[in-house]
Scaffold this motif. Sequence first.
Motif, PDB file in Angstrom:
ATOM      1  N   GLY A 182     -12.652  22.778   9.239  1.00 44.15           N
ATOM      2  CA  GLY A 182     -11.819  21.595   9.067  1.00 44.15           C
ATOM      3  C   GLY A 182     -11.149  21.524   7.717  1.00 44.15           C
ATOM      4  O   GLY A 182     -10.786  20.449   7.259  1.00 44.15           O
ATOM      5  N   GLY A 201      -0.354   6.092   6.232  1.00 44.28           N
ATOM      6  CA  GLY A 201      -1.675   6.372   6.778  1.00 44.28           C
ATOM      7  C   GLY A 201      -2.246   5.137   7.451  1.00 44.28           C
ATOM      8  O   GLY A 201      -1.525   4.175   7.728  1.00 44.28           O
ATOM      9  N   ARG A 202      -3.556   5.183   7.639  1.00 44.84           N
ATOM     10  CA  ARG A 202      -4.227   4.053   8.307  1.00 44.84           C
ATOM     11  C   ARG A 202      -4.024   2.749   7.538  1.00 44.84           C
ATOM     12  O   ARG A 202      -4.031   1.672   8.128  1.00 44.84           O
ATOM     13  N   ARG A 211      -3.049  11.999   9.994  1.00 46.42           N
ATOM     14  CA  ARG A 211      -3.621  12.067  11.337  1.00 46.42           C
ATOM     15  C   ARG A 211      -4.322  10.756  11.684  1.00 46.42           C
ATOM     16  O   ARG A 211      -4.348  10.343  12.840  1.00 46.42           O
ATOM     17  N   ALA A 229      -3.299   7.820  11.069  1.00 48.93           N
ATOM     18  CA  ALA A 229      -2.301   6.915  11.648  1.00 48.93           C
ATOM     19  C   ALA A 229      -1.886   7.369  13.046  1.00 48.93           C
ATOM     20  O   ALA A 229      -1.703   6.549  13.949  1.00 48.93           O
ATOM     21  N   GLN A 268       3.117  13.993  12.139  1.00 43.30           N
ATOM     22  CA  GLN A 268       1.873  14.250  11.399  1.00 43.30           C
ATOM     23  C   GLN A 268       1.989  15.399  10.386  1.00 43.30           C
ATOM     24  O   GLN A 268       2.456  16.487  10.705  1.00 43.30           O
ATOM     25  N   GLN A 303      -3.145  19.835   8.060  1.00 42.11           N
ATOM     26  CA  GLN A 303      -3.679  21.070   8.637  1.00 42.11           C
ATOM     27  C   GLN A 303      -3.417  21.207  10.130  1.00 42.11           C
ATOM     28  O   GLN A 303      -3.124  22.288  10.619  1.00 42.11           O
ATOM     29  N   GLY A 320      -1.166  19.212  11.601  1.00 43.68           N
ATOM     30  CA  GLY A 320       0.187  18.686  11.795  1.00 43.68           C
ATOM     31  C   GLY A 320       1.166  19.684  11.196  1.00 43.68           C
ATOM     32  O   GLY A 320       1.001  20.889  11.375  1.00 43.68           O
ATOM     33  N   GLY A 366      -5.891  10.806   1.329  1.00 42.24           N
ATOM     34  CA  GLY A 366      -5.741  12.111   0.673  1.00 42.24           C
ATOM     35  C   GLY A 366      -6.870  13.060   1.033  1.00 42.24           C
ATOM     36  O   GLY A 366      -7.350  13.815   0.171  1.00 42.24           O
ATOM     37  N   HIS A 419      -5.128  16.563   4.927  1.00 44.63           N
ATOM     38  CA  HIS A 419      -3.778  16.021   4.712  1.00 44.63           C
ATOM     39  C   HIS A 419      -3.116  16.746   3.544  1.00 44.63           C
ATOM     40  O   HIS A 419      -1.962  17.188   3.646  1.00 44.63           O
ATOM     41  N   ILE A 458       0.828   5.560  -3.139  1.00 44.50           N
ATOM     42  CA  ILE A 458       0.572   4.114  -3.220  1.00 44.50           C
ATOM     43  C   ILE A 458      -0.712   3.859  -2.440  1.00 44.50           C
ATOM     44  O   ILE A 458      -0.795   4.173  -1.247  1.00 44.50           O
ATOM     45  N   ASN A 459      -1.723   3.356  -3.128  1.00 43.15           N
ATOM     46  CA  ASN A 459      -3.004   3.132  -2.461  1.00 43.15           C
ATOM     47  C   ASN A 459      -3.748   2.000  -3.171  1.00 43.15           C
ATOM     48  O   ASN A 459      -3.687   1.893  -4.394  1.00 43.15           O
ATOM     49  N   LYS A 460      -4.441   1.203  -2.397  1.00 45.97           N
ATOM     50  CA  LYS A 460      -5.201   0.079  -2.962  1.00 45.97           C
ATOM     51  C   LYS A 460      -6.390   0.547  -3.796  1.00 45.97           C
ATOM     52  O   LYS A 460      -6.849  -0.149  -4.697  1.00 45.97           O
ATOM     53  N   ALA A 501      -8.822   6.799  -4.775  1.00 47.39           N
ATOM     54  CA  ALA A 501      -8.421   7.569  -3.576  1.00 47.39           C
ATOM     55  C   ALA A 501      -8.033   8.991  -4.007  1.00 47.39           C
ATOM     56  O   ALA A 501      -7.310   9.171  -4.995  1.00 47.39           O
ATOM     57  N   ASP A 553      -1.033  -2.772  -2.968  1.00 45.67           N
ATOM     58  CA  ASP A 553      -0.857  -2.915  -1.528  1.00 45.67           C
ATOM     59  C   ASP A 553       0.498  -2.344  -1.103  1.00 45.67           C
ATOM     60  O   ASP A 553       1.551  -2.886  -1.475  1.00 45.67           O
ATOM     61  N   ALA A 554       0.461  -1.269  -0.332  1.00 47.31           N
ATOM     62  CA  ALA A 554       1.713  -0.623   0.098  1.00 47.31           C
ATOM     63  C   ALA A 554       2.562  -1.571   0.947  1.00 47.31           C
ATOM     64  O   ALA A 554       3.788  -1.472   0.949  1.00 47.31           O
TER      65      ALA A 554
HETATM   66  P1  FAD Z   1      -8.146   6.708   5.750  1.00 46.51           P
HETATM   67  O1  FAD Z   1      -8.959   7.849   5.293  1.00 46.51           O
HETATM   68  O2  FAD Z   1      -8.808   5.633   6.513  1.00 46.51           O
HETATM   69  O3  FAD Z   1      -7.432   6.121   4.459  1.00 46.51           O
HETATM   70  C1  FAD Z   1      -6.680   4.965   4.439  1.00 46.51           C
HETATM   71  C2  FAD Z   1      -6.309   4.729   2.992  1.00 46.51           C
HETATM   72  O4  FAD Z   1      -5.411   3.638   2.929  1.00 46.51           O
HETATM   73  C3  FAD Z   1      -7.489   4.396   2.093  1.00 46.51           C
HETATM   74  O5  FAD Z   1      -7.450   5.268   0.960  1.00 46.51           O
HETATM   75  C4  FAD Z   1      -7.260   2.940   1.683  1.00 46.51           C
HETATM   76  O6  FAD Z   1      -7.663   2.689   0.340  1.00 46.51           O
HETATM   77  C5  FAD Z   1      -5.765   2.841   1.808  1.00 46.51           C
HETATM   78  N1  FAD Z   1      -5.260   1.488   2.122  1.00 46.51           N
HETATM   79  C6  FAD Z   1      -5.715   0.605   3.032  1.00 46.51           C
HETATM   80  N2  FAD Z   1      -4.901  -0.458   3.092  1.00 46.51           N
HETATM   81  C7  FAD Z   1      -3.922  -0.239   2.204  1.00 46.51           C
HETATM   82  C8  FAD Z   1      -2.764  -0.960   1.796  1.00 46.51           C
HETATM   83  N3  FAD Z   1      -2.443  -2.138   2.356  1.00 46.51           N
HETATM   84  N4  FAD Z   1      -1.995  -0.452   0.815  1.00 46.51           N
HETATM   85  C9  FAD Z   1      -2.294   0.729   0.213  1.00 46.51           C
HETATM   86  N5  FAD Z   1      -3.366   1.468   0.558  1.00 46.51           N
HETATM   87  C10 FAD Z   1      -4.144   1.009   1.555  1.00 46.51           C
HETATM   88  N6  FAD Z   1      -5.563  14.442   8.567  1.00 46.51           N
HETATM   89  C11 FAD Z   1      -4.233  14.513   8.333  1.00 46.51           C
HETATM   90  O7  FAD Z   1      -3.642  13.600   7.721  1.00 46.51           O
HETATM   91  N7  FAD Z   1      -3.517  15.579   8.802  1.00 46.51           N
HETATM   92  C12 FAD Z   1      -4.086  16.603   9.484  1.00 46.51           C
HETATM   93  O8  FAD Z   1      -3.381  17.520   9.891  1.00 46.51           O
HETATM   94  C13 FAD Z   1      -5.492  16.566   9.717  1.00 46.51           C
HETATM   95  N8  FAD Z   1      -6.114  17.570  10.359  1.00 46.51           N
HETATM   96  C14 FAD Z   1      -7.481  17.520  10.498  1.00 46.51           C
HETATM   97  C15 FAD Z   1      -8.147  18.608  11.060  1.00 46.51           C
HETATM   98  C16 FAD Z   1      -9.527  18.578  11.192  1.00 46.51           C
HETATM   99  C17 FAD Z   1     -10.202  19.763  11.804  1.00 46.51           C
HETATM  100  C18 FAD Z   1     -10.251  17.451  10.744  1.00 46.51           C
HETATM  101  C19 FAD Z   1     -11.738  17.434  10.852  1.00 46.51           C
HETATM  102  C20 FAD Z   1      -9.611  16.373  10.198  1.00 46.51           C
HETATM  103  C21 FAD Z   1      -8.212  16.389  10.072  1.00 46.51           C
HETATM  104  N9  FAD Z   1      -7.538  15.302   9.510  1.00 46.51           N
HETATM  105  C22 FAD Z   1      -6.200  15.420   9.260  1.00 46.51           C
HETATM  106  C23 FAD Z   1      -8.193  14.015   9.281  1.00 46.51           C
HETATM  107  C24 FAD Z   1      -8.553  13.763   7.831  1.00 46.51           C
HETATM  108  O9  FAD Z   1      -9.833  14.292   7.569  1.00 46.51           O
HETATM  109  C25 FAD Z   1      -8.594  12.241   7.548  1.00 46.51           C
HETATM  110  O10 FAD Z   1      -9.488  11.624   8.434  1.00 46.51           O
HETATM  111  C26 FAD Z   1      -7.236  11.550   7.694  1.00 46.51           C
HETATM  112  O11 FAD Z   1      -6.260  12.216   6.921  1.00 46.51           O
HETATM  113  C27 FAD Z   1      -7.365  10.108   7.185  1.00 46.51           C
HETATM  114  O12 FAD Z   1      -6.161   9.427   7.397  1.00 46.51           O
HETATM  115  P2  FAD Z   1      -5.764   8.229   6.412  1.00 46.51           P
HETATM  116  O13 FAD Z   1      -5.706   8.729   5.014  1.00 46.51           O
HETATM  117  O14 FAD Z   1      -4.539   7.634   6.976  1.00 46.51           O
HETATM  118  O15 FAD Z   1      -6.939   7.176   6.665  1.00 46.51           O
END
Ligand code: FAD
Length: 339
Positions: free
Chosen positions: A152, A228-229, A253, A255, A266, A269, A271, A286, A290, A303-305, A309, A322-323
């Motif tokens: 992964g 992102g999420r 991913r 999101a 996306q 890795q 995407g 991060g 990703h 941009i992250n809260k 991060a 807050d983004a």
């Molecule tokens: P989260 O990890 O939940 O992060 C959300 C972030 O948003 C947090 O840092 C939080 O502080 C911040 N936040 C929340 N609200 C706000 C706001 N209002 N303003 C600003 N900041 C805020 N991931 C990828 O992205 N691409 C890939 O290709 C990919 N391939 C994968 C392959 C494998 C085999 C595996 C195991 C995982 C893969 N992942 C991939 C998943 C990866 O490990 C993470 O789970 C994913 O990137 C998390 O997405 P995220 O950052 O959007 O969510």
Amino acid sequence: MDIKEYKDIYVFCEEKDGAINDASLELLGEARRLVENRPQLGYKVIGVAIGNLDEDLINEIGYHGADKIIWLYNKDINHYSTEIFTTLFVDEVIKKDKPDIVLIPATVMGRDLAPRIAARCDTGLTADATKLEFDPENENSSLLYVTRPAFGGNLFGTIVNETKRPQMTTIRPGVMEKLPKDASRQFEIDKREVSIVNINDPVKLVEVLPRDHMAVDITKADIIISGGRGIGDNFHILEECAKMIGAEVGASRGAVDKGYIAKDHQVGQTGKTVRPKVYIACGISGAVQHLAGMEKSDFIIAINKDPDAPIFSVANIGFVGDALEIVPLITEEIKKYRE
Ligand code: FAD
């Protein structure tokens, strides 16, 4: 098998929508880098193209780094066929020319073709490589050290194929760098008329449908604003900002899995690998998977809260906040500036 008989680096050059795709041109650039870093091998970069292609496309392969192009030509090959391409590549190139190394882009076509060629030649294939180098321990060796993410993306493994030839690998689009086009480059075109009458292709092409015109290609964008999420189902704020700054919208991913945006967007890795001039990550933690898809961007804004991060570790500028508030403010300011 006498592996000393095998030489040179061969690059499969894929035609897509009337052009040699960037993924193939990137591999030509990488093959050039490899041969120039180890001139004592005397290796050449050889492009391989298959089908009823325009001669201008064949020249593009030379302009982007090939010393020679083997063009397997047949007027009836007007689209990709797994069986025809595999048979021709093996019988007309590998058996006759004995390549030491074969590089194939990890596109939809390349991912279909490469394992079949490898199986038919009884050799190994390292898929989705991110780094290539010749044996660092022996400067006269052409043994290829192929690095790819494992578990992964948490670990990187380096794979070598000591006993079989060719050494085969696929490399994802956007990972290597293509050379600028140089129309003054000298190269040779070896056009070979090939027959397909004895190749039994079990697949019949019925129709080719154009890609959905709404489908995006974020790999070509100069600016990407990704969510992102943390953005939740508010991707419209990124779209509005993207329109203002001429960007495409990307995503983590996290999101995509939540259904906030389509998989085409996306980054990472599993995407797309992107290398824009500016990458703006909003509400993305991060994770390594990703980062693997965007850390080579020229300039990264995060941009992250959460001040801790991991995205901030690769960012050139970071905003802790807050983004959902910051992005609309940026859009508004740019709008005012434009007016
Ligand atoms: P989260 O990890 O939940 O992060 C959300 C972030 O948003 C947090 O840092 C939080 O502080 C911040 N936040 C929340 N609200 C706000 C706001 N209002 N303003 C600003 N900041 C805020 N991931 C990828 O992205 N691409 C890939 O290709 C990919 N391939 C994968 C392959 C494998 C085999 C595996 C195991 C995982 C893969 N992942 C991939 C998943 C990866 O490990 C993470 O789970 C994913 O990137 C998390 O997405 P995220 O950052 O959007 O969510």
